[in-house]
Structures are given as structure tokens and as C-alpha cells.
Design a protein around this motif. Structure first.
Motif, PDB file in Angstrom:
ATOM      1  N   ASN A  58      52.640  36.500  39.880  1.00 45.67           N
ATOM      2  CA  ASN A  58      51.944  37.046  38.716  1.00 45.67           C
ATOM      3  C   ASN A  58      52.767  36.850  37.445  1.00 45.67           C
ATOM      4  OD1 ASN A  58      49.713  37.732  40.138  1.00 45.67           O
ATOM      5  ND2 ASN A  58      50.082  39.940  40.157  1.00 45.67           N
ATOM      6  N   HIS A  62      50.848  34.774  34.918  1.00 45.66           N
ATOM      7  CA  HIS A  62      50.164  35.554  33.879  1.00 45.66           C
ATOM      8  C   HIS A  62      51.053  36.027  32.732  1.00 45.66           C
ATOM      9  CE1 HIS A  62      46.783  35.626  36.671  1.00 45.66           C
ATOM     10  NE2 HIS A  62      47.526  36.217  37.587  1.00 45.66           N
ATOM     11  N   ASP A  83      57.971  42.212  32.980  1.00 52.51           N
ATOM     12  CA  ASP A  83      57.813  40.956  32.244  1.00 52.51           C
ATOM     13  C   ASP A  83      57.415  41.241  30.813  1.00 52.51           C
ATOM     14  OD1 ASP A  83      54.850  40.944  31.802  1.00 52.51           O
ATOM     15  OD2 ASP A  83      54.752  40.764  33.994  1.00 52.51           O
ATOM     16  N   ILE A  88      48.105  43.920  30.929  1.00 53.15           N
ATOM     17  CA  ILE A  88      46.811  43.966  31.626  1.00 53.15           C
ATOM     18  C   ILE A  88      45.925  44.990  30.930  1.00 53.15           C
ATOM     19  CG2 ILE A  88      45.681  44.376  33.854  1.00 53.15           C
ATOM     20  CD1 ILE A  88      48.359  43.775  35.200  1.00 53.15           C
ATOM     21  N   ALA A  94      41.976  45.182  37.450  1.00 50.23           N
ATOM     22  CA  ALA A  94      42.947  44.207  37.976  1.00 50.23           C
ATOM     23  C   ALA A  94      43.319  44.518  39.418  1.00 50.23           C
ATOM     24  CB  ALA A  94      44.190  44.184  37.094  1.00 50.23           C
ATOM     25  N   TYR A  99      39.325  40.350  41.698  1.00 50.41           N
ATOM     26  CA  TYR A  99      39.314  40.247  40.233  1.00 50.41           C
ATOM     27  C   TYR A  99      40.463  39.357  39.770  1.00 50.41           C
ATOM     28  CZ  TYR A  99      39.703  41.174  35.296  1.00 50.41           C
ATOM     29  OH  TYR A  99      39.793  41.001  33.950  1.00 50.41           O
ATOM     30  N   SER A 100      40.141  38.379  38.978  1.00 53.51           N
ATOM     31  CA  SER A 100      41.184  37.479  38.493  1.00 53.51           C
ATOM     32  C   SER A 100      40.787  36.868  37.165  1.00 53.51           C
ATOM     33  CB  SER A 100      41.421  36.359  39.502  1.00 53.51           C
ATOM     34  OG  SER A 100      42.325  35.417  38.959  1.00 53.51           O
ATOM     35  N   THR A 101      41.788  36.686  36.295  1.00 52.55           N
ATOM     36  CA  THR A 101      41.519  35.993  35.036  1.00 52.55           C
ATOM     37  C   THR A 101      42.163  34.607  35.054  1.00 52.55           C
ATOM     38  OG1 THR A 101      43.504  36.903  34.039  1.00 52.55           O
ATOM     39  CG2 THR A 101      41.459  38.150  33.725  1.00 52.55           C
ATOM     40  N   GLY A 112      44.737  32.652  42.207  1.00 55.83           N
ATOM     41  CA  GLY A 112      43.598  33.193  41.473  1.00 55.83           C
ATOM     42  C   GLY A 112      42.492  33.749  42.349  1.00 55.83           C
ATOM     43  N   ALA A 113      42.839  34.138  43.582  1.00 56.78           N
ATOM     44  CA  ALA A 113      41.833  34.761  44.452  1.00 56.78           C
ATOM     45  C   ALA A 113      41.660  36.231  44.098  1.00 56.78           C
ATOM     46  CB  ALA A 113      42.233  34.620  45.912  1.00 56.78           C
ATOM     47  N   GLY A 114      42.543  36.727  43.214  1.00 54.68           N
ATOM     48  CA  GLY A 114      42.470  38.135  42.856  1.00 54.68           C
ATOM     49  C   GLY A 114      42.918  39.049  43.978  1.00 54.68           C
ATOM     50  N   MET A 115      43.835  38.551  44.798  1.00 49.90           N
ATOM     51  CA  MET A 115      44.290  39.328  45.954  1.00 49.90           C
ATOM     52  C   MET A 115      45.738  39.794  45.810  1.00 49.90           C
ATOM     53  SD  MET A 115      41.790  39.740  47.877  1.00 49.90           S
ATOM     54  CE  MET A 115      42.622  40.409  49.320  1.00 49.90           C
ATOM     55  N   GLY A 116      46.422  39.314  44.771  1.00 44.91           N
ATOM     56  CA  GLY A 116      47.847  39.621  44.630  1.00 44.91           C
ATOM     57  C   GLY A 116      48.130  41.103  44.513  1.00 44.91           C
ATOM     58  N   LEU A 117      47.598  41.725  43.482  1.00 46.81           N
ATOM     59  CA  LEU A 117      47.864  43.153  43.273  1.00 46.81           C
ATOM     60  C   LEU A 117      47.382  44.000  44.460  1.00 46.81           C
ATOM     61  CD1 LEU A 117      47.225  43.503  39.422  1.00 46.81           C
ATOM     62  CD2 LEU A 117      49.413  43.642  40.628  1.00 46.81           C
ATOM     63  N   PRO A 118      46.154  43.764  44.970  1.00 47.16           N
ATOM     64  CA  PRO A 118      45.740  44.540  46.148  1.00 47.16           C
ATOM     65  C   PRO A 118      46.705  44.385  47.333  1.00 47.16           C
ATOM     66  CG  PRO A 118      43.853  43.389  45.213  1.00 47.16           C
ATOM     67  CD  PRO A 118      45.053  42.912  44.469  1.00 47.16           C
TER      68      PRO A 118
END
Ligand SMILES: Nc1ncnc2c1ncn2[C@@H]1O[C@H](COP(=O)(O)OP(=O)(O)OP(=O)(O)O)[C@@H](O)[C@H]1O
Ligand code: SF4
Ligand SMILES: [Mg+2]
Lengths: 149, 467
Positions: A58, A62, A83, A88, A94, A99-101, A112-118
Motif C-alpha cells: 500500500n 498508494h 507514510d 485515505i 477502504a 474496494y480499491s482506487t 488492486g483487488a481491494g483485499m489488502g486492508l481487509p
């Protein structure tokens, strides 16, 4: 989460460079080796490696760059990711799966699958995230271990 | 062969070793050190993958295996040729039946293709993949990879499919059949694996996940090849000997297993470095939507095993032409036998695969932390060139060795050089303090110029210190 630094038996810091996909993942793999050397439980190591890797990515993708500092205490691994960057705007959003931007380019690289934070949240025993628009993001993850018992 | 606490097929021939340090960097578990001019294999780290056998220019790394003389010990013998064995032979008149016939001509009482057992394992694996929610599942058929995971990726043990390797199934099924048919006892039958690799030799002597192996010996493919080649032209084809279809035979090369499993999303990885890369990615959450991963330590799969003869690319071509004559589906008999045996758990591993983490600095967490601090400090004092001249594979590894009391900082040639330099400076300093009565300092130049002349040859010195 309690103040950092209290009871840290050892600390390591990794600088993360924005946009550097070649070195991306190094922090997670270095941390993994350290935790293996300390003899922590393999499943604990795996959770720490996943959280660190996703946070690292991230920052690479990002933000404008930052660092990951890890404190190891007698019963926990405290991972602090800071960082400077756009921040955000909507943290609730997020944190949702999917969810991903991420830009088209980044998606083509497989991110960008929007799975990082989860996934970070799932790996953590304690998790907190703060962000200031236009300034940056600060993520704290605590993973408990029992090696010191 | 006497079993030590850790049996290893891969061993060092000290006389041939020149202490060149080429092997230490290629070892995937950093199991080799050069000390006192000779390599040493650290037993707890070695996974018998045979990379060092491939790299050693002096052929000082060897695989201990069994030889044909062992056959004499048994009333009845059965040859278990690895699928990769067939890839060693070329020529338009070579057939699987002929190769099997040749093994009988060499003195085996019967043959049982490991490829046939591989078909059973393929079916059992399909079931396991369908019933498990763990993703990705990793094949456990290559013992070097199973050991790699035990020592370097212990957190991935859950991903290993707990099904026996084809050779273990082959030995058991063959012996059970012979016992029934001829009323023999298990000990009277010798089952011999014709092996492509030392990893399988070790797996036979020291099985993982099994109480004891049904295999009694492992004979290198290279040894059997030479003997078979001599008699092959004189033999008749014996199609009745061959049971496996093309599916089982193709297990001997990369992607063959993946093809046999035929799950939705499968990946085949060959070559131990590629496998390490993939396992590292799995650890951080990648490959989670892949069903099955075939992982083989050798490039090209088992046909690339260190105990094979043929170039793996040619072997692959050989296999393709050999299997053209074979059915491309498993026989109904095999599928039927599988169904009967599956319900009895015949394919399951008997015990868990245990982690064997090798990086741990100390069993005691507090001591491990102390060692870790020392390690960081030590690492800071090393030049970070990873040159290997010290006999450890990297500066990091030397630092670990120092912390564990297995090496000293002086093993680093650069630290040593600095030490020598400051020693020389000290000597010079002492020399200057020689009592005035015996010194004629006034006539010679001061020490500074000597200091300079010591600095000059640095480049040449560095070159000379390469080994
Ligand atoms: N350090 C950060 N700085 C700015 N925005 C961020 C940061 N981390 C996450 N975000 C925002 O949160 C969104 C969700 O992050 P998350 O890690 O869950 O998914 P992703 O990075 O887009 O995709 P994936 O992690 O699956 O590759 C991102 O798309 C981005 O908009
Ligand atoms: S890939 Fe095959 S030949 Fe190579 S080590 Fe594994 S089992 Fe042995
Ligand atoms: Mg992300």
C-alpha cells in the motif's frame, strides 16, 4: 493501543520507497527471517508477514513513501506503518473487501483487488488506522505471540 | 548401510573437495560451509535435493544409494522403475514393455511401475483437492520439496497434501500382491526403486509421514540404465507387463502431475529456486485462488534428477514418443482398484509432517533476542559483499555462524585484512618506540611514508584474496 516503545525487546525499521516494485516485498521477507530466527510460531510469522507485505504494498502503490517499524515485545509484534501521501478519505470504505482506487496500470500488475486492508485486519489481534488527507496514513498492527512465556 | 540419526544420501567426498566455495551459494537451505579448506554439510539443514552434486566442479558431492548386489538378499524381488526412467531411452523400437522386460532380465523377479501408483495418487489427490478448503494445495510427491517446506516454510505444512508418494504406494501394493499370490512374508520380498534422485533415497531410508517404508532399496537410474541399455536390443516387447497409461508415465516430467490431477486452477513449478520463489509468495497470501501446485526440485521435473543420465529436454521428447503407443486414459481396472482402496484410507500419510525450522537462533526466546542483537552488530561489522570467501554463503550467514559459535569474525578476509593492517600499524608504532640507544631514527624517514606504502597495494591484495 498502548504507547509504542514500551517493553520493546528489539526493533527494526524498513524504509519503503513509493513506486519501487522491484524491491517491494523486501520488508516483509526480511521481517519474516527475523521472526524465524527468534523462533516464533510459524502461523504467527505468517500473519505478520501477510500484514507487513500488504501494508508495504500500500505504501509502494498508494503513498509517496514511508517506513515500517516493528517492535518485538515479550508477547507481541507491533507493526507501525507510516507514510506521507494523499491519505485515505473514507477509511470505512477502504476497509471493505473489494474496494480499491488502484489505477488500471497497477491492476494489470495483479494488485488492486481491494483485499489488502481487509487481510491486514484479519491477520491482526489489534488494528488501527488513521489518515490525514493530503498528509499521510498511519497503520498500527499488533499480533500477539507466546514465545516469551 | 548404517542409519545415522539423520541419514543423508548426499555426502561429501573430502578427498576430492578443494574448498572452492562454489557449492555454498547454490545450496537452497544454506547447509554447506567451507572450513579449514574443506566443505562440510550441516546435517540438520540438508534436504538432499542434490543441487550441490550438480554444481561441484570436482565431483566431491555424491549420492549414497544401493546397488544390485542387494537383490541377492531376497527370495523374491520387485523392480519399481520411476516414471522418469523411461525417458532415458530413445530409439524407434524402444517400448515401455521392452524396458520392463529388461529389468526382469537383469534379475528382478517382477516389476511394478511407479507410474501405475502415480495414477492412484492422481485420483486420491483429485479427491483431496475437491474436499479441502485450503488453497493452494501443494503436492508432496517430491521429497526434497517436502523437506524444504519443513525447514524453510514450516507455516506452509498445512498446504501439503497428506498423501503418500507414488513409490511408497507402489512398493506396498506390489508386495501385498506378491504376498497374497505366493504366500510369502513381507521380509522375504525386496522392493527396489529405480531412483532419479538422492532425495528419494533419503525418503526411503528415513520416510516422512510413514512409520516405515515398504521400499527396501533405491538404485540410481544411472546404474540401471547402463545395464538395461546393453541388453535392450536383444529383447522382445512384452506389452502385458505394462499397466500404466501415458498419464502415469508423464509424472516423470514437469507438468505431468498437474496434467494428471486436472483440477481447475493448477500450476506446475520446477527447479528449486523457482519453487522457493513461489512458496515465498504463497506465504504472503498469493496463489490463494490456485487449487493445486505441482512443485519439483529438479528443473524439467524428475527427468532432471541428479541420478539420471539423459538431458532432461531429450528425456521429455523420449517420453512423448514412448507414450504415443500407450492409452491416454487410466485403465478401468486401476480406477476400480482405486475406489476400493480409497475408502480404506490406503493413500493417506500415517503421521503428520513436522516442522523443522532451521533459522531459530535459540530455543529460549530471551536468548534468541540477545543473539539477534549480537547478530545485527556483527552484521554491521562485515562488509556486506556476500563474497563467500569466509566459507559461509553470505555475510548474513557468517554473522549467524559467529553468533552460534561456529565461526569468528576473523573468517572474513576483509575483517582479517583490516586486522592485519592495524596490527602492522601497531608494530610500526612499537618500532618507533624502540629505545633511543639502538634507534637511528634521525636518519630514516618518519613512519608516515611506510603507512602510505601499506595503503597502496590494496587493489592487488584484494585480487589475491579471492579464495
Ligand atoms: N497507504 C495508503 N495511502 C493512501 N491510500 C491508501 C493507502 N492504503 C490504502 N489506501 C486506499 O485504500 C484502498 C484499499 O486498500 P487495500 O489495500 O485494501 O486495496 P488495494 O491496495 O487497492 O488492492 P490490493 O491490496 O488488493 O492489491 C486503496 O485502493 C487506496 O485507495
Ligand atoms: S523433482 Fe523428482 S528427481 Fe528431483 S528431487 Fe524431486 S522427486 Fe527427486
Ligand atoms: Mg493494498
Amino acid at each position: 493501543m498502548t504507547a509504542r516503545g514500551t517493553g520493546a525487546l528489539m526493533s527494526v525499521t524498513y524504509e519503503i520507497v513509493a513506486g519501487d516494485f522491484v524491491r517491494a516485498g523486501e520488508a516483509a521477507s526480511k521481517l519474516k527471517r527475523v521472526l524465524q530466527q527468534l523462533g516464533l510460531d510459524p502461523t504467527i510469522i505468517r500473519r505478520a508477514a501477510i500484514a507487513t507485505y500488504e501494508a508495504e504494498m500500500n505504501i509502494v502503490i498508494h503513498s509517496y513513501g514511508g517506513h515500517i517499524s516493528v517492535d518485538i515485545t515479550c508477547d507481541s509484534i507491533e507493526i507501525l506503518c507510516e507514510d506521507s501521501g494523499p491519505g485515505i478519505p473514507d477509511i470505512e470504505k477502504a476497509l471493505q473487501e473489494g474496494y480499491s482506487t488502484a489505477s488500471e496500470d497497477v491492476r494489470e500488475m495483479g494488485f488492486g483487488a481491494g483485499m489488502g486492508l481487509p487481510n491486514i485486519r484479519r491477520s491482526a489481534d489489534d488494528f488501527s488506522i488513521e489518515s490525514r488527507i493530503g498528509q499521510g496514513t498511519r497503520l498500527q498492527v499488533r499480533i500477539l505471540h507466546r514465545a516469551g512465556e | 548401510m548404517r542409519l545415522q540419526p539423520y541419514f543423508h544420501s548426499v555426502t561429501l567426498d573430502t578427498d576430492s573437495c578443494k574448498g572452492c566455495t562454489i557449492c555454498i551459494k547454490r545450496c537452497p537451505t544454506e547447509a554447506i560451509r567451507v572450513r579449514h579448506g574443506k566443505a562440510r554439510i550441516l546435517e540438520i539443514r540438508c534436504i538432499d535435493c542434490g543441487e550441490c552434486i550438480r554444481t561441484c566442479p570436482n565431483h566431491a558431492k555424491r549420492a549414497i544409494a544401493d546397488d544390485f548386489s542387494l537383490l541377492d538378499k531376497y527370495a523374491y524381488t520387485v523392480a519399481l522403475p520411476a516414471p522418469s526412467f523411461f525417458g532415458q531411452f530413445s530409439g524407434h523400437d524402444v517400448t515401455v514393455g521392452k524396458i520392463l522386460q529388461a529389468l526382469l532380465a537383469l534379475g528382478f523377479t517382477s516389476v511394478y511401475e511407479v507410474a501405475e501408483a502415480a495414477e492412484h495418487v492422481s485420483l486420491a489427490t483429485q479427491r483431496y483437492v475437491n474436499n479441502s478448503i485450503i488453497r493452494p494445495l501443494i503436492s508432496s510427491s517430491c521429497p526434497a520439496i517436502v523437506r524444504l517446506i519443513q525447514v524453510r516454510f514450516p507455516d506452509l505444512i498445512d498446504h501439503l497434501i497428506p498423501i503418500q508418494a507414488p513409490v511408497d504406494i507402489a512398493a506396498r501394493f506390489a508386495k501385498e500382491m506378491i504376498m497374497r499370490k505366493y504366500g510369502l512374508r513381507r521380509e522375504e520380498i525386496g522392493a527396489f526403486f529405480i531412483t532419479p534422485c538422492p532425495a528419494k533415497v533419503t525418503a526411503v531410508k528415513q520416510p516422512i509421514g510413514l512409520e516405515s517404508s515398504w521400499v527396501d532399496g533405491a538404485i540410481p537410474i544411472a546404474d540401471a540404465y547402463a545395464r538395461v541399455l546393453r541388453i535392450l536390443p536383444r529383447l522382445e516387447d512384452t506389452p502385458s507387463l505394462q499397466q500404466a497409461s501415458a498419464i502415469g508415465i508423464h509424472w516423470g516430467r514437469a507438468s505431468g502431475e498437474k496434467y494428471a490431477i486436472g483440477a481447475d486452477k493448477t500450476v506446475a513449478v520446477d527447479g528449486i529456486q523457482a519453487v522457493i520463489d513461489v512458496l515465498s509468495e504463497i506465504e504472503i497470501g498469493k496463489f490463494h485462488d490456485i487449487d493445486f501446485i505441482e512443485c519439483q526440485a529438479c528443473r524439467g521435473g524428475c527427468v532432471g534428477g541428479p541420478l539420471t543420465v539423459q538431458n532432461p529436454f531429450l528425456a521429455r521428447v523420449n517420453m512423448e514418443s514412448l507414450t504415443q503407443e500407450l492409452p491416454d486414459k487410466m485403465s478401468p481396472e486401476i480406477v476400480h482398484e482405486f475406489e476400493q482402496r480409497y475408502s480404506t484410507g490406503a493413500y493417506d500419510l500415517e503421521s503428520d509432517i513436522e516442522p523443522r525450522p532451521i533459522l531459530k537462533l535459540d530455543d529460549d526466546f530471551t536468548k534468541a533476542i540477545e543473539k539477534m542483537e549480537l547478530l545485527e552488530k556483527t552484521l554491521d561489522s562485515l562488509p556486506g559483499l556476500d563474497c563467500g570467501s569466509c566459507g559461509s554463503p553470505s555475510c548474513q550467514a557468517l554473522a549467524e555462524d559467529i553468533v552460534q559459535g561456529l565461526a569468528t569474525e576473523g573468517d572474513c578476509v576483509f575483517v582479517l585484512r583490516d586486522g592485519v593492517q592495524s596490527l602492522a600499524e601497531e608494530l610500526l608504532d612499537l618500532a618507533r618506540r624502540v629505545p633511543g640507544s639502538i634507534s637511528n631514527e634521525a636518519e630514516t624517514s618518519p613512519g608516515g611514508s611506510l603507512q602510505e606504502s601499506m595503503d597502496e597495494p590494496e587493489i592487488g591484495e584484494q585480487e589475491g584474496s579471492g579464495t
